[in-house]
Design an enzyme around this catalytic site. Sequence first.
Site, PDB file in Angstrom:
ATOM      1  N   CYS A 230      -2.305  -3.011 -10.011  1.00 45.45           N
ATOM      2  CA  CYS A 230      -0.860  -3.296 -10.023  1.00 45.45           C
ATOM      3  C   CYS A 230      -0.629  -4.809  -9.817  1.00 45.45           C
ATOM      4  O   CYS A 230      -1.040  -5.360  -8.786  1.00 45.45           O
ATOM      5  CB  CYS A 230      -0.154  -2.501  -8.941  1.00 45.45           C
ATOM      6  SG  CYS A 230      -0.614  -0.743  -8.963  1.00 45.45           S
TER       7      CYS A 230
ATOM      8  N   ARG B 120      17.645   2.871  -1.083  1.00 49.43           N
ATOM      9  CA  ARG B 120      17.044   2.035  -0.038  1.00 49.43           C
ATOM     10  C   ARG B 120      16.888   0.585  -0.510  1.00 49.43           C
ATOM     11  O   ARG B 120      16.254   0.320  -1.519  1.00 49.43           O
ATOM     12  CB  ARG B 120      15.672   2.593   0.361  1.00 49.43           C
ATOM     13  CG  ARG B 120      15.105   1.964   1.621  1.00 49.43           C
ATOM     14  CD  ARG B 120      13.679   2.409   1.878  1.00 49.43           C
ATOM     15  NE  ARG B 120      13.490   3.831   1.664  1.00 49.43           N
ATOM     16  CZ  ARG B 120      13.720   4.773   2.555  1.00 49.43           C
ATOM     17  NH1 ARG B 120      14.141   4.454   3.747  1.00 49.43           N
ATOM     18  NH2 ARG B 120      13.511   6.039   2.266  1.00 49.43           N
TER      19      ARG B 120
ATOM     20  N   CYS C 271       7.182  10.694   6.006  1.00 47.57           N
ATOM     21  CA  CYS C 271       7.026  10.280   4.610  1.00 47.57           C
ATOM     22  C   CYS C 271       5.633   9.683   4.478  1.00 47.57           C
ATOM     23  O   CYS C 271       5.168   8.995   5.395  1.00 47.57           O
ATOM     24  CB  CYS C 271       8.085   9.226   4.274  1.00 47.57           C
ATOM     25  SG  CYS C 271       7.901   8.545   2.604  1.00 47.57           S
TER      26      CYS C 271
ATOM     27  N   CYS D 163       7.259   6.190   7.632  1.00 47.14           N
ATOM     28  CA  CYS D 163       6.591   6.279   6.325  1.00 47.14           C
ATOM     29  C   CYS D 163       5.215   5.625   6.408  1.00 47.14           C
ATOM     30  O   CYS D 163       5.093   4.453   6.764  1.00 47.14           O
ATOM     31  CB  CYS D 163       7.453   5.578   5.282  1.00 47.14           C
ATOM     32  SG  CYS D 163       6.694   5.616   3.650  1.00 47.14           S
TER      33      CYS D 163
ATOM     34  N   CYS E 113      10.769  10.625  -2.978  1.00 44.64           N
ATOM     35  CA  CYS E 113      11.225   9.248  -2.774  1.00 44.64           C
ATOM     36  C   CYS E 113      10.616   8.442  -3.914  1.00 44.64           C
ATOM     37  O   CYS E 113       9.395   8.276  -3.967  1.00 44.64           O
ATOM     38  CB  CYS E 113      10.754   8.726  -1.415  1.00 44.64           C
ATOM     39  SG  CYS E 113      11.081   6.960  -1.180  1.00 44.64           S
TER      40      CYS E 113
ATOM     41  N   CYS F  38       0.771  -6.361  -6.517  1.00 42.74           N
ATOM     42  CA  CYS F  38       0.342  -5.850  -5.199  1.00 42.74           C
ATOM     43  C   CYS F  38      -0.792  -6.645  -4.561  1.00 42.74           C
ATOM     44  O   CYS F  38      -1.877  -6.787  -5.138  1.00 42.74           O
ATOM     45  CB  CYS F  38      -0.062  -4.381  -5.326  1.00 42.74           C
ATOM     46  SG  CYS F  38      -0.452  -3.669  -3.712  1.00 42.74           S
TER      47      CYS F  38
ATOM     48  N   CYS G 173      -7.757  -1.657  -2.858  1.00 42.25           N
ATOM     49  CA  CYS G 173      -7.332  -0.569  -3.755  1.00 42.25           C
ATOM     50  C   CYS G 173      -7.921  -0.751  -5.161  1.00 42.25           C
ATOM     51  O   CYS G 173      -7.983  -1.864  -5.688  1.00 42.25           O
ATOM     52  CB  CYS G 173      -5.813  -0.540  -3.822  1.00 42.25           C
ATOM     53  SG  CYS G 173      -5.196   0.817  -4.815  1.00 42.25           S
TER      54      CYS G 173
HETATM   55  N1  SAM Z   1      -1.007   3.026  -3.292  1.00 41.97           N
HETATM   56  C1  SAM Z   1       0.113   3.865  -3.349  1.00 41.97           C
HETATM   57  C2  SAM Z   1       0.857   3.756  -4.643  1.00 41.97           C
HETATM   58  O1  SAM Z   1       0.885   2.707  -5.252  1.00 41.97           O
HETATM   59  O2  SAM Z   1       1.457   4.752  -5.042  1.00 41.97           O
HETATM   60  C3  SAM Z   1       1.075   3.684  -2.195  1.00 41.97           C
HETATM   61  C4  SAM Z   1       1.357   2.303  -1.637  1.00 41.97           C
HETATM   62  S1  SAM Z   1       2.111   1.141  -2.752  1.00 41.97           S
HETATM   63  C5  SAM Z   1       1.936  -0.382  -1.895  1.00 41.97           C
HETATM   64  C6  SAM Z   1       3.839   1.556  -2.682  1.00 41.97           C
HETATM   65  C7  SAM Z   1       4.817   0.750  -3.483  1.00 41.97           C
HETATM   66  O3  SAM Z   1       5.020  -0.505  -2.886  1.00 41.97           O
HETATM   67  C8  SAM Z   1       4.482   0.416  -4.916  1.00 41.97           C
HETATM   68  O4  SAM Z   1       4.713   1.466  -5.789  1.00 41.97           O
HETATM   69  C9  SAM Z   1       5.433  -0.732  -5.192  1.00 41.97           C
HETATM   70  O5  SAM Z   1       6.647  -0.236  -5.733  1.00 41.97           O
HETATM   71  C10 SAM Z   1       5.684  -1.339  -3.821  1.00 41.97           C
HETATM   72  N2  SAM Z   1       5.144  -2.703  -3.726  1.00 41.97           N
HETATM   73  C11 SAM Z   1       3.858  -3.058  -3.623  1.00 41.97           C
HETATM   74  N3  SAM Z   1       3.720  -4.396  -3.597  1.00 41.97           N
HETATM   75  C12 SAM Z   1       4.970  -4.913  -3.697  1.00 41.97           C
HETATM   76  C13 SAM Z   1       5.480  -6.251  -3.745  1.00 41.97           C
HETATM   77  N4  SAM Z   1       4.681  -7.305  -3.700  1.00 41.97           N
HETATM   78  N5  SAM Z   1       6.813  -6.404  -3.840  1.00 41.97           N
HETATM   79  C14 SAM Z   1       7.640  -5.321  -3.910  1.00 41.97           C
HETATM   80  N6  SAM Z   1       7.199  -4.054  -3.873  1.00 41.97           N
HETATM   81  C15 SAM Z   1       5.880  -3.842  -3.774  1.00 41.97           C
HETATM   82  C1  DTB Z   2       8.472   1.193  -1.434  1.00 45.04           C
HETATM   83  O1  DTB Z   2       9.116   1.448  -2.471  1.00 45.04           O
HETATM   84  N1  DTB Z   2       8.383  -0.008  -0.883  1.00 45.04           N
HETATM   85  C2  DTB Z   2       7.531   0.029   0.284  1.00 45.04           C
HETATM   86  C3  DTB Z   2       7.210   1.535   0.427  1.00 45.04           C
HETATM   87  N2  DTB Z   2       7.793   2.091  -0.755  1.00 45.04           N
HETATM   88  C4  DTB Z   2       5.847   1.992   0.652  1.00 45.04           C
HETATM   89  C5  DTB Z   2       6.357  -0.896   0.184  1.00 45.04           C
HETATM   90  C6  DTB Z   2       6.734  -2.331  -0.046  1.00 45.04           C
HETATM   91  C7  DTB Z   2       5.496  -3.166  -0.025  1.00 45.04           C
HETATM   92  C8  DTB Z   2       5.776  -4.631  -0.121  1.00 45.04           C
HETATM   93  C9  DTB Z   2       4.530  -5.442  -0.157  1.00 45.04           C
HETATM   94  C10 DTB Z   2       3.669  -5.306   1.066  1.00 45.04           C
HETATM   95  O2  DTB Z   2       4.172  -5.429   2.213  1.00 45.04           O
HETATM   96  O3  DTB Z   2       2.445  -5.152   0.917  1.00 45.04           O
HETATM   97 FE1  SF4 Z   3      -3.011   0.180  -4.956  1.00 51.34          FE
HETATM   98 FE2  SF4 Z   3      -1.083  -1.543  -4.446  1.00 51.34          FE
HETATM   99 FE3  SF4 Z   3      -1.131  -0.298  -6.773  1.00 51.34          FE
HETATM  100 FE4  SF4 Z   3      -0.558   1.094  -4.507  1.00 51.34          FE
HETATM  101  S1  SF4 Z   3       0.664  -0.541  -5.417  1.00 51.34           S
HETATM  102  S2  SF4 Z   3      -1.937   1.710  -6.170  1.00 51.34           S
HETATM  103  S3  SF4 Z   3      -1.857  -0.013  -3.062  1.00 51.34           S
HETATM  104  S4  SF4 Z   3      -2.672  -1.737  -6.033  1.00 51.34           S
END
Ligand code: SAM
Ligand code: DTB
Ligand code: SF4
Length: 331
Positions: free
Chosen positions: A73, A276, A144, A113, A204, A76, A69
Amino acid sequence: MEQTLSFIERKSVQHAIPEHADWTVDRVAALFELPFNDLLFRAQQVHRQHFDANTIQLSTLLSIKTGGCEEDCGYCPQSAHHDAGVKAEKLMALDDVLAAAQAAKDNGATRFCMGAAWRSPKERHLEPVKAMVRGVKAMGLETCVTLGMLEVEQALQLKDAGLDYYNHNLDSAPEFYDKIISTRTYQDRLDTLGHVRDAGIHVCCGGIVGMGESRLERAGLIAQLANLDPYPESVPINNLVQVEGTPLAGTEPLDPFEFVRTIAVARITMPKTMVRLSAGREQMDESLQALCFMAGANSIFYGDRLLTTANPQAAKDRALLARLGMRTGDA
Ligand code: SAM
Ligand code: DTB
Ligand code: SF4
């Protein structure tokens, strides 16, 4: 401050929580400051006014496009800016997605989702994702997706394909946000939420705690969510899953009771939303999860994986819910 009110005064406050309140950060922070038992009692009262307190909704997640990506973030593992060992993959094939959705349905999930590691979907991505939404919807599951930033035209197309919910998180309080992400702004996120709302898709939207933010900043996140008008239909509260190689690995873990408080405050400020209990359950013990349900969480991610990290085994979750005498379905 509410904690200085007498018992009688506090009781009248309990019955005077307005349906759409102006939740200033100070008012939300005052909830966080309540004694734990008082906070949980209030959260349970609100929860029971609107929901069956013994029913949990199950959503299964699938990463339809993993890794690589462009965004940075800090939490992530899928960001190309970090080296967390997640390999970048292509968008999954329709048949594989539908097979996963069928398995989720057979396992008892009612919502499916689909998440993509995109900053925003490109034009060429939309048709395949719409086909996934149509296929999942046709199975009788709620749909979703979470695809990053969205234009209103894209949101309308997804709505047309049968999309019920769009997940797009605010993630943190506005004043903490810049410490976590530099490649898109808080306003970008609010704009996407507006486009989703305008297209008639359920919102959501939640955030992550345990990123090193202060209690006041957690209150700031909840105030932002609660003041969206209308507030989201679904609010995921994620506890940071620390992944080696991401900048946030090594952050001081959040006091578990503070996580429960966050759930309770979300329940009180957004009485009718599905709260959730999201990422981080694999790192929690069962008593802590039960406290989260007491605090008003009524939905979980169900299935052995979140997107790239582990979630409790489905059989383990079923056993926990059975021990607590809880049902699954739409509360
Ligand atoms: N890329 C898209 C975005 O960021 O909008 C969708 C997927 S992203 C992985 C969805 C959500 O997962 C993020 O907004 C974040 O709140 C959550 N997330 C990602 N990594 C995480 C982590 N290590 N621990 C907890 N939540 C996480
Ligand atoms: C949300 O708030 N949490 C989910 C879903 N929306 C997409 C994602 C959590 C991701 C946790 C880290 C991972 O598994 O990569
Ligand atoms: Fe990309 Fe992860 Fe950020 Fe979603 S949360 S925009 S997958 S870096």
